[in-house]
Write a protein that holds these residues in place. Sequence first.
Motif, PDB file in Angstrom:
ATOM      1  N   UNK A 114       0.847  -1.189   0.000  1.00 22.74           N
ATOM      2  CA  UNK A 114       0.000   0.000   0.000  1.00 22.74           C
ATOM      3  C   UNK A 114       0.880   1.236   0.000  1.00 22.74           C
ATOM      4  N   UNK A 115       0.561   2.182  -0.862  1.00 23.85           N
ATOM      5  CA  UNK A 115       1.400   3.368  -1.019  1.00 23.85           C
ATOM      6  C   UNK A 115       0.654   4.680  -0.817  1.00 23.85           C
ATOM      7  N   UNK A 116      -0.684   4.637  -0.889  1.00 26.11           N
ATOM      8  CA  UNK A 116      -1.455   5.870  -0.745  1.00 26.11           C
ATOM      9  C   UNK A 116      -2.707   5.629   0.090  1.00 26.11           C
ATOM     10  N   UNK A 117      -3.213   6.687   0.680  1.00 25.00           N
ATOM     11  CA  UNK A 117      -4.437   6.637   1.481  1.00 25.00           C
ATOM     12  C   UNK A 117      -5.443   7.628   0.915  1.00 25.00           C
ATOM     13  N   UNK A 118      -6.714   7.268   0.986  1.00 26.10           N
ATOM     14  CA  UNK A 118      -7.758   8.101   0.413  1.00 26.10           C
ATOM     15  C   UNK A 118      -8.162   9.263   1.319  1.00 26.10           C
ATOM     16  N   UNK A 119      -8.612  10.345   0.704  1.00 26.29           N
ATOM     17  CA  UNK A 119      -9.118  11.520   1.416  1.00 26.29           C
ATOM     18  C   UNK A 119     -10.436  11.960   0.786  1.00 26.29           C
ATOM     19  N   UNK A 120     -11.207  12.742   1.538  1.00 27.50           N
ATOM     20  CA  UNK A 120     -12.509  13.204   1.058  1.00 27.50           C
ATOM     21  C   UNK A 120     -12.802  14.543   1.731  1.00 27.50           C
ATOM     22  N   UNK A 121     -13.403  15.500   1.023  1.00 26.17           N
ATOM     23  CA  UNK A 121     -13.720  16.782   1.663  1.00 26.17           C
ATOM     24  C   UNK A 121     -14.703  16.601   2.818  1.00 26.17           C
ATOM     25  N   UNK A 122     -14.452  17.279   3.926  1.00 26.29           N
ATOM     26  CA  UNK A 122     -15.334  17.206   5.084  1.00 26.29           C
ATOM     27  C   UNK A 122     -16.464  18.223   4.948  1.00 26.29           C
ATOM     28  N   UNK A 123     -17.465  18.061   5.798  1.00 21.58           N
ATOM     29  CA  UNK A 123     -18.590  18.994   5.781  1.00 21.58           C
ATOM     30  C   UNK A 123     -18.125  20.407   6.118  1.00 21.58           C
ATOM     31  N   UNK A 124     -17.178  20.513   7.059  1.00 18.97           N
ATOM     32  CA  UNK A 124     -16.680  21.837   7.441  1.00 18.97           C
ATOM     33  C   UNK A 124     -15.965  22.518   6.271  1.00 18.97           C
ATOM     34  N   UNK A 125     -15.181  21.764   5.520  1.00 19.79           N
ATOM     35  CA  UNK A 125     -14.478  22.340   4.374  1.00 19.79           C
ATOM     36  C   UNK A 125     -15.456  22.798   3.295  1.00 19.79           C
ATOM     37  N   UNK A 126     -16.485  22.002   3.056  1.00 20.89           N
ATOM     38  CA  UNK A 126     -17.490  22.375   2.048  1.00 20.89           C
ATOM     39  C   UNK A 126     -18.264  23.612   2.504  1.00 20.89           C
ATOM     40  N   UNK A 127     -18.522  23.722   3.804  1.00 25.24           N
ATOM     41  CA  UNK A 127     -19.210  24.913   4.311  1.00 25.24           C
ATOM     42  C   UNK A 127     -18.357  26.165   4.122  1.00 25.24           C
ATOM     43  N   UNK A 128     -17.046  26.032   4.311  1.00 22.23           N
ATOM     44  CA  UNK A 128     -16.161  27.177   4.069  1.00 22.23           C
ATOM     45  C   UNK A 128     -16.139  27.548   2.589  1.00 22.23           C
ATOM     46  N   UNK A 129     -16.206  26.547   1.715  1.00 24.70           N
ATOM     47  CA  UNK A 129     -16.299  26.826   0.281  1.00 24.70           C
ATOM     48  C   UNK A 129     -17.589  27.578  -0.026  1.00 24.70           C
ATOM     49  N   UNK A 130     -18.674  27.134   0.596  1.00 27.67           N
ATOM     50  CA  UNK A 130     -19.977  27.749   0.338  1.00 27.67           C
ATOM     51  C   UNK A 130     -20.017  29.198   0.811  1.00 27.67           C
ATOM     52  N   UNK A 131     -19.230  29.526   1.831  1.00 30.14           N
ATOM     53  CA  UNK A 131     -19.159  30.917   2.293  1.00 30.14           C
ATOM     54  C   UNK A 131     -18.629  31.813   1.175  1.00 30.14           C
ATOM     55  N   UNK A 132     -17.644  31.312   0.436  1.00 35.83           N
ATOM     56  CA  UNK A 132     -17.066  32.091  -0.659  1.00 35.83           C
ATOM     57  C   UNK A 132     -17.892  31.982  -1.940  1.00 35.83           C
ATOM     58  N   UNK A 133     -18.585  30.846  -2.109  1.00 26.76           N
ATOM     59  CA  UNK A 133     -19.367  30.612  -3.335  1.00 26.76           C
ATOM     60  C   UNK A 133     -20.813  30.310  -2.953  1.00 26.76           C
ATOM     61  N   UNK A 134     -21.545  31.294  -2.472  1.00 20.11           N
ATOM     62  CA  UNK A 134     -22.892  31.032  -1.935  1.00 20.11           C
ATOM     63  C   UNK A 134     -23.899  30.555  -2.967  1.00 20.11           C
ATOM     64  N   UNK A 135     -23.657  30.812  -4.238  1.00 18.28           N
ATOM     65  CA  UNK A 135     -24.628  30.428  -5.270  1.00 18.28           C
ATOM     66  C   UNK A 135     -24.337  29.059  -5.886  1.00 18.28           C
ATOM     67  N   UNK A 136     -23.248  28.435  -5.503  1.00 20.42           N
ATOM     68  CA  UNK A 136     -22.871  27.145  -6.093  1.00 20.42           C
ATOM     69  C   UNK A 136     -23.677  26.017  -5.459  1.00 20.42           C
ATOM     70  N   UNK A 137     -23.995  24.992  -6.253  1.00 19.04           N
ATOM     71  CA  UNK A 137     -24.671  23.811  -5.721  1.00 19.04           C
ATOM     72  C   UNK A 137     -23.667  22.955  -4.961  1.00 19.04           C
ATOM     73  N   UNK A 138     -24.176  22.023  -4.147  1.00 17.41           N
ATOM     74  CA  UNK A 138     -23.285  21.137  -3.385  1.00 17.41           C
ATOM     75  C   UNK A 138     -22.422  20.309  -4.327  1.00 17.41           C
ATOM     76  N   UNK A 139     -23.024  19.802  -5.391  1.00 19.79           N
ATOM     77  CA  UNK A 139     -22.263  19.017  -6.362  1.00 19.79           C
ATOM     78  C   UNK A 139     -21.134  19.837  -6.959  1.00 19.79           C
ATOM     79  N   UNK A 140     -21.436  21.100  -7.298  1.00 17.66           N
ATOM     80  CA  UNK A 140     -20.425  21.970  -7.887  1.00 17.66           C
ATOM     81  C   UNK A 140     -19.349  22.335  -6.869  1.00 17.66           C
ATOM     82  N   UNK A 141     -19.741  22.546  -5.610  1.00 19.99           N
ATOM     83  CA  UNK A 141     -18.773  22.850  -4.559  1.00 19.99           C
ATOM     84  C   UNK A 141     -17.762  21.715  -4.398  1.00 19.99           C
TER      85      UNK A 141
END
Length: 747
Positions: free
Chosen positions: A490-517
């Motif tokens: 094994x050489x790599x481990x998976x990652x995924x955006x957290x809810x907190x990170x997506x919420x911070x994205x939404x603060x900057x991009x309030x009109x974007x959909x969740x899928x787009x975020x």
Amino acid sequence: MSANRCLHLFSRLQRHIIPRAARCPVSSGSSLLHRQHQDGSVVSSRTVSSDSFSSKPPDTSLFVPVSLKADASEDGDVGVELTQPLDRIELLKVLNRFYKKKEMQKLAADHGLDARLFHQAFISFRKHVLETLFLPADLHIILSDICSGSGHVDDIYPYFMRHAKQIFPMLDCMDDLRKISDLRVPANWCVSQRRLGKTYQAIQRYLTAKSGVYCGPLKLLAHEIFEKSNNAGVPCDLVTGEERTFMDPDGQASAHVACTIEMCSVTTPYEVAVIDEIQMIRDPSRGWAWTRALLGLCAEEIHVCGEPAAIHFIRELMFTTGEEVEVNTYKRLTPFEILDHAVESLNNLRPGDCIVCFSKNDIYSISRQIEARGLECAVIYGSLPPGTKLSQAKKFNDPDDPCKILVATDAIGMGLNLSIRRIIFNSLIKPNVNEKGEKQMDTISTSQALQIAGRAGRFSSVYQEGQVTTMHRDDLPVLKEILSRSVEPIQTAGLHPTAEQIEMFAYHLPDATLSNLVEIFVSLSQVDGMYFVCNIDDFKFLADMIQHIPLNLRSRYVFCTAPINKKQPFVCTSFLKFARQFSRDEPLTYNWVCRHVSWPLSAPKNIKDLIHLEAVHVCSICTSDTAMVRESQQELDDIIKQGVRNITLLIRATNSSITAPPGSKRGQKGAISGSASAANVTNVTNKRAERSPVEELMDSSLAGRLVRDGLLTPDLLRQLQREWSKNKKQLVPNQSALDKDHRDNIR
């Protein structure tokens, strides 16, 4: 124009004037991730160079322009009063000259507008300039100067960029978005003591701890630890993506919990945590859950169980957190051997055999053919409820039960104790999803082959030595070659955006959909060589499905992490209804769910009904009336168990009409030992020699497939054959008469 009028217009115009420094923008060399409040306090003091992000340009195809209202400027006709009305024909020429200038395109690219975004922004800007009744005064004056020859076309640039940032708001916060999506240091999430070892020893430590959490990849494994813990007198709760079971009558959480790994809490403190099957940390879809648990669990001691191929990687991962890893290696207590011959025919099955398939269609096809030989078989595959799997496993393991053959998918590789003498691979090709989310057919890996082969001859089973082979002769050398290879580390481990990170994205991009975020997050994310971003296609599918439902972002995110099989229409429909019910702040009551699933339900009559019941079993758990739904869930589990038995009984009743598998020979005697006598197979073989027209018709590809899929019963097939024969008899005399008339005419 009066002096007072001029002063008034100038005061209104002043707030629009763009400083000259802004007209000649320059690229900043670095950016700081700390902001200060007015009182001087620093929110964050981490310094990040913008150069560190320059290696990965964003995927601008994900940037969706924001629609702007074509309202007139609040300045009214100030620009016209100060200059003159604009000639739209001349204005169009000026704008086109600006668009064609390579210098402007390059300057825009330096500020985030690649060729695609530049073109989109220009189309929007041109439409805005030509169609707006009254332009902002500053823009009107600049355009008037250029049209009259007293200005330069380059002066349009800052106004063009102002418009571009209005329709692409992410351009103004790109550095912030990059920093939010910076996943290069996930090892800083938490610090605990890790131990690598075997699941049995880890569970013993888990049971003796004051508090603990078990994290496994399957509901079945979580159920097993849940039952084992409570049977040992250690109160333990169960938490999966579909159900929560609390041992305390009042619903208070126990000190111990068994959960599927996606559901583990990274905020609750534990004395001991157990993470099972750590090699799945590299899984393209679910690997993020193992990374999150390994780095995020708040436990004094973490036991990590899995393949030896993970040891070096986990050590390296823990080195980044400054932790030491204690490794305990355990040898397999019972050996298994790879046979030198393939099975080739289902007539050569023996008690204790397990045929491994990689699709449910193969499962049912082979189980029918086994039943046609007078043998009983158990069936296990992934989407069966845990209770049904355990029931089928118990039936297969029971020495007094005539069922001695098991047909299963690779779901048996984890979580079931089975008395298997011989593992038989029906195929070595398995459908999977790659890191890009693309479905592909590929030969199983060494890790997968060992996981499945290792189920033969387990220490706790009646067979002390296991055997492994293939159904088809051509597959055997391939299997030997696969098992001879060392497991890829094994050489790599998976990652995924957290809810907190997506919420911070939404603060900057309030009109974007969740899928787009999420798409933009993945596009901008930075990972080092030890990590990768997991596939998000399923998440986006669910996000798009519920986009029209009014939900807050956190609730929407949680809904999209649900373990939904998007190939099952009933499950998807239920998911939508649950989301709508939640958005109305209405409870998912037992009666509401019963109406939705049309409860009570009857036993399945074909495979299609069984698949529907499996989907209902998943959906029926999602209700607040825990006690009532648990009783109905048990009843549904019993219906599914009975359904499996009914299907096998149907197969047994029509065994003479099931075609033999590839590689079997008609008239050949089987080599079944133990409780299944050779006389059964001989009897079936003799029957096969006296085949009716219906049985011959069953051998045809279409008829056989319709029966196998449960879309046509053997009785209906016989009726169709009788009608066909009757019509044929009626057609033959008529055809003979026509032929006679034809011959007479020729004469």
